[in-house]
Design a protein around this motif. Structure first.
Motif, PDB file in Angstrom:
ATOM      1  N   ILE A 187       0.851  -1.196   0.000  1.00 53.88           N
ATOM      2  CA  ILE A 187       0.000   0.000   0.000  1.00 53.88           C
ATOM      3  C   ILE A 187       0.883   1.241   0.000  1.00 53.88           C
ATOM      4  CG2 ILE A 187      -1.762   1.262   1.293  1.00 53.88           C
ATOM      5  CD1 ILE A 187      -2.645  -1.449   2.460  1.00 53.88           C
ATOM      6  N   TYR A 188       0.539   2.180  -0.861  1.00 54.19           N
ATOM      7  CA  TYR A 188       1.301   3.424  -0.966  1.00 54.19           C
ATOM      8  C   TYR A 188       1.092   4.294   0.278  1.00 54.19           C
ATOM      9  CZ  TYR A 188       2.870   7.975  -2.547  1.00 54.19           C
ATOM     10  OH  TYR A 188       3.532   9.170  -2.653  1.00 54.19           O
ATOM     11  N   GLY A 189       2.167   4.852   0.784  1.00 50.83           N
ATOM     12  CA  GLY A 189       2.083   5.810   1.882  1.00 50.83           C
ATOM     13  C   GLY A 189       1.956   5.138   3.238  1.00 50.83           C
ATOM     14  N   ASP A 190       1.701   5.963   4.233  1.00 50.37           N
ATOM     15  CA  ASP A 190       1.534   5.475   5.597  1.00 50.37           C
ATOM     16  C   ASP A 190       0.112   4.983   5.795  1.00 50.37           C
ATOM     17  OD1 ASP A 190       4.144   6.200   6.281  1.00 50.37           O
ATOM     18  OD2 ASP A 190       3.523   8.240   6.806  1.00 50.37           O
ATOM     19  N   TYR A 191      -0.024   3.961   6.623  1.00 53.78           N
ATOM     20  CA  TYR A 191      -1.345   3.441   6.950  1.00 53.78           C
ATOM     21  C   TYR A 191      -1.312   2.815   8.326  1.00 53.78           C
ATOM     22  CZ  TYR A 191       0.892  -0.753   5.008  1.00 53.78           C
ATOM     23  OH  TYR A 191       1.758  -1.768   4.728  1.00 53.78           O
ATOM     24  N   GLU A 192      -2.492   2.657   8.886  1.00 51.50           N
ATOM     25  CA  GLU A 192      -2.641   2.102  10.224  1.00 51.50           C
ATOM     26  C   GLU A 192      -3.350   0.756  10.117  1.00 51.50           C
ATOM     27  OE1 GLU A 192      -4.872   3.438  14.384  1.00 51.50           O
ATOM     28  OE2 GLU A 192      -5.020   4.722  12.622  1.00 51.50           O
ATOM     29  N   LEU A 193      -2.829  -0.261  10.797  1.00 49.63           N
ATOM     30  CA  LEU A 193      -3.455  -1.580  10.828  1.00 49.63           C
ATOM     31  C   LEU A 193      -4.268  -1.709  12.106  1.00 49.63           C
ATOM     32  CD1 LEU A 193      -0.475  -3.790   9.623  1.00 49.63           C
ATOM     33  CD2 LEU A 193      -2.421  -2.995   8.283  1.00 49.63           C
ATOM     34  N   ILE A 194      -5.545  -2.079  11.958  1.00 48.73           N
ATOM     35  CA  ILE A 194      -6.448  -2.180  13.096  1.00 48.73           C
ATOM     36  C   ILE A 194      -7.149  -3.537  13.057  1.00 48.73           C
ATOM     37  CG2 ILE A 194      -8.481  -1.166  14.214  1.00 48.73           C
ATOM     38  CD1 ILE A 194      -7.726   1.461  12.680  1.00 48.73           C
ATOM     39  N   PRO A 195      -6.968  -4.368  14.090  1.00 49.48           N
ATOM     40  CA  PRO A 195      -7.694  -5.646  14.136  1.00 49.48           C
ATOM     41  C   PRO A 195      -9.196  -5.392  14.314  1.00 49.48           C
ATOM     42  CG  PRO A 195      -5.876  -5.620  15.719  1.00 49.48           C
ATOM     43  CD  PRO A 195      -6.044  -4.224  15.215  1.00 49.48           C
ATOM     44  N   TRP A 196     -10.016  -6.236  13.687  1.00 46.44           N
ATOM     45  CA  TRP A 196     -11.462  -6.126  13.869  1.00 46.44           C
ATOM     46  C   TRP A 196     -12.102  -7.490  13.723  1.00 46.44           C
ATOM     47  CZ3 TRP A 196     -15.644  -4.796   9.989  1.00 46.44           C
ATOM     48  CH2 TRP A 196     -15.371  -5.293   8.725  1.00 46.44           C
ATOM     49  N   ALA A 197     -13.365  -7.613  14.110  1.00 42.01           N
ATOM     50  CA  ALA A 197     -14.043  -8.912  14.161  1.00 42.01           C
ATOM     51  C   ALA A 197     -14.594  -9.368  12.809  1.00 42.01           C
ATOM     52  CB  ALA A 197     -15.175  -8.859  15.185  1.00 42.01           C
ATOM     53  N   GLY A 198     -14.399  -8.602  11.759  1.00 40.99           N
ATOM     54  CA  GLY A 198     -14.917  -8.973  10.451  1.00 40.99           C
ATOM     55  C   GLY A 198     -14.141 -10.109   9.807  1.00 40.99           C
TER      56      GLY A 198
ATOM     57  N   ILE B  16      -4.949   6.368   5.687  1.00 39.44           N
ATOM     58  CA  ILE B  16      -5.524   5.057   5.385  1.00 39.44           C
ATOM     59  C   ILE B  16      -5.543   4.206   6.644  1.00 39.44           C
ATOM     60  CG2 ILE B  16      -5.259   2.937   4.033  1.00 39.44           C
ATOM     61  CD1 ILE B  16      -3.770   4.657   1.941  1.00 39.44           C
ATOM     62  N   LYS B  17      -6.696   3.607   6.886  1.00 37.56           N
ATOM     63  CA  LYS B  17      -6.836   2.615   7.950  1.00 37.56           C
ATOM     64  C   LYS B  17      -7.155   1.288   7.281  1.00 37.56           C
ATOM     65  CE  LYS B  17      -8.604   5.837  11.384  1.00 37.56           C
ATOM     66  NZ  LYS B  17      -9.753   6.176  12.251  1.00 37.56           N
ATOM     67  N   VAL B  18      -6.449   0.247   7.696  1.00 38.76           N
ATOM     68  CA  VAL B  18      -6.686  -1.094   7.168  1.00 38.76           C
ATOM     69  C   VAL B  18      -7.197  -1.941   8.333  1.00 38.76           C
ATOM     70  CG1 VAL B  18      -5.681  -3.110   6.031  1.00 38.76           C
ATOM     71  CG2 VAL B  18      -4.828  -0.808   5.476  1.00 38.76           C
ATOM     72  N   PHE B  19      -8.450  -2.336   8.259  1.00 34.31           N
ATOM     73  CA  PHE B  19      -9.051  -3.163   9.293  1.00 34.31           C
ATOM     74  C   PHE B  19      -8.802  -4.621   8.923  1.00 34.31           C
ATOM     75  CE2 PHE B  19     -11.160   0.886   9.490  1.00 34.31           C
ATOM     76  CZ  PHE B  19     -11.271   1.121  10.855  1.00 34.31           C
ATOM     77  N   VAL B  20      -8.071  -5.307   9.793  1.00 33.89           N
ATOM     78  CA  VAL B  20      -7.606  -6.667   9.546  1.00 33.89           C
ATOM     79  C   VAL B  20      -8.451  -7.641  10.356  1.00 33.89           C
ATOM     80  CG1 VAL B  20      -5.625  -8.210   9.795  1.00 33.89           C
ATOM     81  CG2 VAL B  20      -5.258  -5.806   9.196  1.00 33.89           C
ATOM     82  N   PRO B  21      -8.975  -8.703   9.720  1.00 30.49           N
ATOM     83  CA  PRO B  21      -9.733  -9.694  10.493  1.00 30.49           C
ATOM     84  C   PRO B  21      -8.906 -10.203  11.672  1.00 30.49           C
ATOM     85  CG  PRO B  21      -9.901 -10.148   8.152  1.00 30.49           C
ATOM     86  CD  PRO B  21      -8.870  -9.069   8.313  1.00 30.49           C
ATOM     87  N   ASP B  22      -9.550 -10.351  12.832  1.00 28.29           N
ATOM     88  CA  ASP B  22      -8.803 -10.789  14.011  1.00 28.29           C
ATOM     89  C   ASP B  22      -8.365 -12.248  13.926  1.00 28.29           C
ATOM     90  OD1 ASP B  22     -11.273 -11.953  14.487  1.00 28.29           O
ATOM     91  OD2 ASP B  22     -11.691 -10.795  16.297  1.00 28.29           O
ATOM     92  N   SER B  23      -8.725 -12.929  12.850  1.00 28.58           N
ATOM     93  CA  SER B  23      -8.222 -14.285  12.619  1.00 28.58           C
ATOM     94  C   SER B  23      -6.802 -14.260  12.043  1.00 28.58           C
ATOM     95  CB  SER B  23      -9.158 -15.050  11.689  1.00 28.58           C
ATOM     96  OG  SER B  23      -9.322 -14.363  10.468  1.00 28.58           O
ATOM     97  N   TYR B  24      -6.272 -13.045  11.784  1.00 27.22           N
ATOM     98  CA  TYR B  24      -4.917 -12.882  11.257  1.00 27.22           C
ATOM     99  C   TYR B  24      -4.029 -12.197  12.284  1.00 27.22           C
ATOM    100  CZ  TYR B  24      -6.192 -14.378   6.599  1.00 27.22           C
ATOM    101  OH  TYR B  24      -6.587 -15.143   5.529  1.00 27.22           O
TER     102      TYR B  24
END
Length: 147
Positions: free
Chosen positions: A40-51, A115-123
């Motif tokens: 992903i281009y630039g800075d981004y934040e990784l956020i775990p979520w239940a999806g 950019i926020k990237v919501f990551v499934p909490d299974s990862y």
């Protein structure tokens, strides 16, 4: 009337080049790939979520540019991402990895993209570019072969 017309035209010109803001959401099914790579281009934040999908939220702020310029960039996919599986891996890639500066008649416009990237909490988040599927015992996912 002579005073109102110049003030009105000044207000309209200031409005045309004020701050523009747009938020784009995209979802990507990960289909339990063992590894997910982020390109992903630039800075981004990784956020775990239940999806069970990766969700991206791109907040774009554009200063000193017209709404037409922002709409053009949105139409061209400047802020969008896509999945690349051509190498057999699951890679989330920015469409535009250069993002050249925005030129207007008045000079350079200022562009801020968060950019926020919501990551499934299974990862598990290994680092800013790599996600790995956790084993079922770590994620509370029922084991398909057991009880």
């Amino acid at each position: 009337m002579r005073v109102i017309l110049p003030i009105l035209s000044l207000f309209i010109s200031v409005q045309a080049f004020a701050q523009l803001e747009k938020t784009i959401h995209q979802t990507f099914p990960v289909d339990n790939h063992q590894t997910v790579t982020l390109d992903i281009y630039g800075d981004y934040e990784l956020i775990p979520w239940a999806g069970d999908h990766i969700l991206t939220e791109s907040n774009i702020k554009l200063y000193d540019a017209s709404e037409g310029i922002l709409e053009h960039f949105l139409k061209m996919g400047r802020y969008e991402m896509h999945i690349d599986t051509s190498s057999g891996s699951f890679i989330l890639v920015s469409n535009d990895k250069e993002r050249r500066s925005v030129k207007t008649k008045k000079g350079d416009a200022y562009e801020f993209v968060k950019i926020k990237v919501f990551v499934p909490d299974s990862y598990a988040i290994i680092d800013e570019t790599k996600l790995v599927l956790k084993n079922p015992a770590e994620t509370n996912i029922p084991d398909e072969g057991g009880e």
